[in-house]
Design an enzyme around this catalytic site. Structure first.
Site, short mmCIF file in Angstrom:
data_model
loop_
_atom_site.label_atom_id
_atom_site.label_comp_id
_atom_site.label_asym_id
_atom_site.label_seq_id
_atom_site.Cartn_x
_atom_site.Cartn_y
_atom_site.Cartn_z
N LYS A 1 -10.41 -2.96 -4.62
CA LYS A 1 -11.27 -1.63 -5.56
C LYS A 1 -10.54 -0.67 -5.79
O LYS A 1 -10.75 0.34 -6.36
CB LYS A 1 -11.99 -1.42 -4.14
N LYS B 1 -4.74 -9.92 -7.28
CA LYS B 1 -6.03 -9.90 -6.91
C LYS B 1 -7.64 -8.87 -6.66
O LYS B 1 -6.91 -8.06 -7.95
CB LYS B 1 -6.66 -10.05 -4.83
N LYS C 1 0.93 -1.44 -0.09
CA LYS C 1 0.43 -0.06 -0.24
C LYS C 1 1.16 1.20 -0.36
O LYS C 1 -0.09 2.50 -0.59
CB LYS C 1 -0.80 0.28 1.48
P1 ADP Z 1 -9.91 -4.29 0.24
O1 ADP Z 1 -8.83 -5.87 0.14
O2 ADP Z 1 -11.01 -4.46 -0.96
O3 ADP Z 1 -9.48 -3.59 0.84
P2 ADP Z 1 -11.14 -5.32 3.11
O4 ADP Z 1 -9.53 -4.70 3.40
O5 ADP Z 1 -12.21 -4.07 3.56
O6 ADP Z 1 -11.23 -5.42 1.63
O7 ADP Z 1 -11.03 -6.87 3.46
C1 ADP Z 1 -12.55 -7.04 3.38
C2 ADP Z 1 -12.39 -9.27 3.87
O8 ADP Z 1 -12.50 -9.12 2.18
C3 ADP Z 1 -11.02 -9.50 3.88
O9 ADP Z 1 -11.18 -10.32 4.52
C4 ADP Z 1 -10.46 -9.71 2.76
O10 ADP Z 1 -9.03 -10.88 3.20
C5 ADP Z 1 -11.18 -9.63 2.17
N1 ADP Z 1 -11.01 -9.41 0.58
C6 ADP Z 1 -10.43 -8.73 -0.61
N2 ADP Z 1 -10.50 -8.61 -1.42
C7 ADP Z 1 -9.93 -9.87 -1.18
C8 ADP Z 1 -10.12 -11.04 -2.54
N3 ADP Z 1 -9.98 -10.50 -4.22
N4 ADP Z 1 -10.38 -12.47 -2.77
C9 ADP Z 1 -10.33 -13.13 -1.76
N5 ADP Z 1 -10.58 -12.06 -0.44
C10 ADP Z 1 -10.56 -10.74 -0.21
#
Ligand code: ADP
Ligand code: TRP
Length: 339
Positions: A203, A200, A117
């Site tokens: 967003k 992956k 990040k």
């Molecule tokens: P992001 O990673 O999109 O910023 P968050 O950090 O809020 O979202 O993650 C929320 C949950 O979603 C966490 O448990 C994270 O491990 C899971 N997660 C985020 N992206 C993925 C993905 N591409 N595949 C599987 N799980 C994911």
């Protein structure tokens, strides 16, 4: 059932940073739902984590409602689980300070999410982004959570939490905290981008075609799956060949996770067939899964007072547990009142 009879406690968190996608749903939120039958469960909208990068205050409020609505629309029942807002339970940040003094710099320096990040901008990112995993450890420890369902990207943060638990219990010679176990669903641990099967789904990807949002309508879902990157050849004969076909593997993973079917079984259905067959069926499968959730989210988001009520009462319930644990921590560390 009386929640005190459960054998453990589940806690997980999702950041209200806007734009929940299929990866968040299949990798995390969907897996929270069955756990609430087995464990006392707390699901947290982690706004304090969100502000480690800039959030417009107006958007932050709307995004918190979106996460709460997604929890409920996905099947988390506010009567069975505690749904709450991290910032409304100040014990999270109080414990986080104590844990800041337990965790070592070397442990944090290894965190790959920070490196990803921060990128080349290390000197300019917030200090909060660096200490983020300690607040996450605190979210877990303030409830003495025993099980933490997350996507695979959070595994390293869970390992850090385990190191902090061990050092805390050792330093103060008391088993104050249980050792939390990650729950990572193999089937959908990492949903990949629809444009690049090696990245992956996220967003922050610049291409909107890389992800399916929980709020996408059926036409948008269909368009994104049709445009998803695939190979020129049909799907292979042998499952091993998928290792070199990340996009194909990802589409099959999404299919099997949405349908709760075994991956190998789904592969057998599509081996040697054209991608167009798989895509056509996948469109139906994803729409079947997401459209009822989207409809329910829209209804809930229209009822702001209801959502706010759930978050407010959840925060009070969560705080009852958190207060007791913080008191215990203050007692063993000598931070309690001298009177
Ligand atoms: P992001 O990673 O999109 O910023 P968050 O950090 O809020 O979202 O993650 C929320 C949950 O979603 C966490 O448990 C994270 O491990 C899971 N997660 C985020 N992206 C993925 C993905 N591409 N595949 C599987 N799980 C994911
Ligand atoms: N760091 C997690 C993520 O980015 C969100 C999170 C914050 C979390 N606190 C947590 C997850 C506690 C599980 C438990 O996805």
């Amino acid at each position: 059932m009386n929640k005190n009879f459960f054998s453990g406690r589940v806690l997980s968190g999702v950041q209200p940073t806007g734009g929940l996608h299929l990866g968040n749903y299949l990798g995390a939120i969907k897996n929270f739902v069955p756990l609430q039958e087995k464990f006392q469960s707390l699901f947290c909208v982690v706004d304090l984590h969100a502000i480690t990068v800039w959030q417009d205050p107006k958007d932050l409020i709307a995004n918190k409602c979106e996460v709460a609505a997604a929890f409920i629309a996905s099947g988390i029942d506010p009567k069975k689980s505690i749904i709450f807002n991290q910032s409304q339970v100040p014990e999270h940040t109080q414990l986080a300070w104590v844990l800041n003094c337990i965790a070592r710099m070397g442990w944090l320096n290894r965190m790959t999410q920070f490196k990803d990040k921060a990128g080349k901008n290390k000197e300019k990112v917030s200090v909060g982004l660096y200490t983020y995993p300690i607040l996450m450890a605190s979210d877990i420890m303030i409830y003495k959570a025993t099980h933490v369902p997350v996507g695979e990207d959070q595994k390293q943060h869970l390992e850090l939490t385990r190191d902090i638990v061990q050092k805390f219990n050792n330093d103060f010679k008391k088993e104050v905290f249980p050792m939390p176990e990650p729950i990572i669903m193999k089937s959908a641990a990492r949903i990949m981008s629809l444009r690049d099967g090696t990245k992956k789904m996220s967003k922050s990807d610049i291409s909107e075609y890389s992800r399916i949002m929980l709020t996408d309508n059926n036409d948008e879902i269909a368009k994104k799956i049709k445009k998803a990157k695939t190979d020129a050849m049909p799907l292979p004969e042998n499952i091993e060949e998928l290792e070199n076909m990340p996009e194909a593997k990802n589409l099959l993973t999404i299919y099997s996770a949405c349908e709760n079917k075994n991956f190998d079984e789904v592969f057998l259905k599509y081996q040697n067939r054209n991608f167009s067959d798989l895509k056509e069926d996948l469109i139906e499968v994803v729409i079947n899964k997401l459209s009822p959730i989207r409809e329910e989210m829209i209804k809930l988001l229209d009822n702001h007072d209801y959502l706010q009520g759930i978050l407010d009462s959840g925060s009070l319930d969560a705080q009852k547990i958190a207060k007791k644990v913080l008191k215990e921590v203050y007692d063993v560390t000598g931070l309690n009142s001298v009177s």
